[in-house]
Design a protein around this motif. Structure first.
Motif, mmCIF file in Angstrom:
data_model
loop_
_atom_site.group_PDB
_atom_site.id
_atom_site.type_symbol
_atom_site.label_atom_id
_atom_site.label_comp_id
_atom_site.label_asym_id
_atom_site.label_seq_id
_atom_site.Cartn_x
_atom_site.Cartn_y
_atom_site.Cartn_z
ATOM 1 N N SER A 49 0.861 -1.182 0.025
ATOM 2 C CA SER A 49 0.071 -0.069 -0.079
ATOM 3 C C SER A 49 0.790 1.233 0.225
ATOM 4 C CB SER A 49 -0.975 -0.016 1.222
ATOM 5 O OG SER A 49 -0.251 -0.046 2.478
ATOM 6 N N ILE A 99 -16.054 -0.229 1.859
ATOM 7 C CA ILE A 99 -15.774 -1.554 2.286
ATOM 8 C C ILE A 99 -16.649 -2.002 3.504
ATOM 9 C CG2 ILE A 99 -14.002 -3.091 3.269
ATOM 10 C CD1 ILE A 99 -11.941 -1.641 1.474
ATOM 11 N N ASN A 108 -10.098 -1.964 7.925
ATOM 12 C CA ASN A 108 -11.255 -2.419 6.866
ATOM 13 C C ASN A 108 -12.140 -3.341 7.700
ATOM 14 O OD1 ASN A 108 -10.780 -0.720 4.841
ATOM 15 N ND2 ASN A 108 -8.731 -1.865 4.527
ATOM 16 N N GLU A 157 -8.304 -2.575 0.395
ATOM 17 C CA GLU A 157 -8.555 -1.506 -0.648
ATOM 18 C C GLU A 157 -7.923 -2.295 -1.790
ATOM 19 O OE1 GLU A 157 -7.779 0.901 3.254
ATOM 20 O OE2 GLU A 157 -7.056 -1.098 2.202
ATOM 21 N N SER A 158 -8.169 -1.403 -3.015
ATOM 22 C CA SER A 158 -7.516 -2.148 -4.201
ATOM 23 C C SER A 158 -6.159 -1.813 -4.480
ATOM 24 C CB SER A 158 -8.378 -1.695 -5.498
ATOM 25 O OG SER A 158 -8.768 -0.444 -5.330
ATOM 26 N N THR A 169 -13.722 -5.175 -1.411
ATOM 27 C CA THR A 169 -12.899 -4.182 -1.802
ATOM 28 C C THR A 169 -13.799 -3.059 -2.045
ATOM 29 O OG1 THR A 169 -12.990 -4.272 -4.385
ATOM 30 C CG2 THR A 169 -11.219 -5.625 -3.169
ATOM 31 N N GLU A 170 -13.428 -1.741 -2.108
ATOM 32 C CA GLU A 170 -14.372 -0.686 -2.445
ATOM 33 C C GLU A 170 -14.959 -0.754 -3.830
ATOM 34 O OE1 GLU A 170 -10.312 0.635 -4.135
ATOM 35 O OE2 GLU A 170 -11.125 -0.640 -2.479
ATOM 36 N N ARG A 171 -14.460 -1.815 -4.585
ATOM 37 C CA ARG A 171 -14.979 -1.686 -5.996
ATOM 38 C C ARG A 171 -16.155 -2.900 -6.034
ATOM 39 N NH1 ARG A 171 -10.208 -1.456 -10.216
ATOM 40 N NH2 ARG A 171 -9.473 0.607 -9.754
ATOM 41 N N ILE A 184 -7.883 -7.133 -10.972
ATOM 42 C CA ILE A 184 -7.805 -5.915 -10.159
ATOM 43 C C ILE A 184 -6.621 -5.278 -10.402
ATOM 44 C CG2 ILE A 184 -7.674 -4.927 -7.979
ATOM 45 C CD1 ILE A 184 -10.678 -5.413 -8.594
ATOM 46 N N HIS A 199 -6.059 -1.635 -11.842
ATOM 47 C CA HIS A 199 -5.648 -0.437 -10.826
ATOM 48 C C HIS A 199 -4.367 0.550 -11.144
ATOM 49 C CE1 HIS A 199 -6.778 1.397 -7.212
ATOM 50 N NE2 HIS A 199 -5.517 1.028 -6.762
#
Length: 313
Positions: free
Chosen positions: A67, A113, A135, A233-234, A286-288, A299, A303
């Motif tokens: 990250s 999320i 998360n 998160e992605s 994920t947020e997606r 992903i 991304h």
């Protein structure tokens, strides 16, 4: 020249005063923002050199947390080529703007999320979690705030005991919580409906790198037929794994485990993370949206619009 404020941020990440993959990523972006705001560079070449030096220092603090690297990539994307057409003030503004954008996207991703993951939590569920994942906590807290009657079993996460942070946070939210030692996870799995953990890195094959002990909990859940979720998160997906690079597993100071002077002839090992194979993971939140581990490849390809060998510069 690296400004003292950024050095201080790097030291706090390394000493785990700033912890958690998302928080580390946002801190990395803020480090670049501070550099742009306080830069003494006289031209774009000097400014790029400052950004590179700061990025290298930040990257060296926690090598497993992709990250952090992905946040730096987001902020510095195409910055070298842009320096050929933009003057120094505009280049600084661009770095500041991108850093602020990343922080905002990161914070919104955590909320999203929580919203998405809470749909998979049922009234009456007992949930096990490990270490301290904002998360995973977002999912749990959102479900609880929706009025669902849930309980949480939190593992302590030796040796730094981040599970105590989780237990305290859940207590402050009035969520019924039980704190257990890591080795008791199998004993309590019979009482668990779902496991939710965070992630520090996710590989192209869907394997998840997270706090040491996660893989044992995942195996135990797999044997007990308990659903195992990862909330991430992605930007925690690791682009270099697309071309077969292995995720570096950080080993921390043995003194976190025991005093070496009291065990002079004993080797003390302190890996901070382990790898959970994709086959032990049911879904990644994920947020997606929610994806199976096998979809990690897609992903990664989408991304940041980055190729697998993308560097910070």
């Amino acid at each position: 020249m690296v400004i003292p404020d950024v050095k201080e941020l790097a030291e706090k990440i390394e000493k785990m005063e700033i912890r958690g993959a998302g928080k580390i990523a946002r801190t990395g972006a803020r480090g670049l923002k501070l550099t742009a705001e306080k830069s003494s560079a006289g031209n774009t070449e000097e400014f790029l050199k400052e950004l590179k030096e700061v990025s290298d220092i930040l990257l060296g603090t926690r090598p497993t947390a992709i990250s952090l690297a992905n946040s730096l990539r987001f902020v510095t994307k195409d910055i070298e080529s842009l320096s050929e057409t933009e003057d120094l003030p505009d280049l600084k503004k661009r770095v500041i703007s991108r850093a602020e954008e990343f922080v905002e996207l990161s914070e919104k991703a955590r909320e999203r999320i929580g919203e998405i993951g809470s749909r998979r939590i049922s009234d009456g569920d007992t949930i096990m979690t490990h270490c301290h994942s904002t998360n995973a906590l977002s999912v749990i807290k959102t479900a609880f705030n929706q009025g669902k009657d849930i309980r949480v079993i939190a593992c302590e996460a030796r040796p730094r005991q981040q599970g105590f942070i989780t237990a305290r946070e859940l207590m402050e939210s009035n969520i019924p919580t039980t704190l257990i030692v890591d080795s008791a996870a199998r004993y309590f799995m019979k009482d668990v409906d779902k496991v939710i953990v965070g992630a520090d890195s996710i590989a192209a094959n869907g394997a998840v790198v997270n706090k040491i002990g996660t893989s044992q909990i995942a195996l135990t859940a797999y044997e007990a037929r308990v659903v195992f979720f990862v909330a991430a998160e992605s930007y925690k997906f690791h682009p270099q794994t697309l071309v077969g690079r292995l995720v570096e597993i950080e080993e921390r100071d043995p003194k976190e485990v025991a005093d070496p002077s009291k065990l002079p002839n004993v080797e003390i090992r302190n890996p901070a993370f382990d790898v959970t194979p994709a086959e032990y993971i049911d879904l990644i939140i994920t947020e997606r949206g929610i994806i199976p581990p096998e979809a990690a490849y897609e992903i990664l390809r989408e991304h940041f619009e980055l190729g697998p060998e993308s560097e910070i510069f």
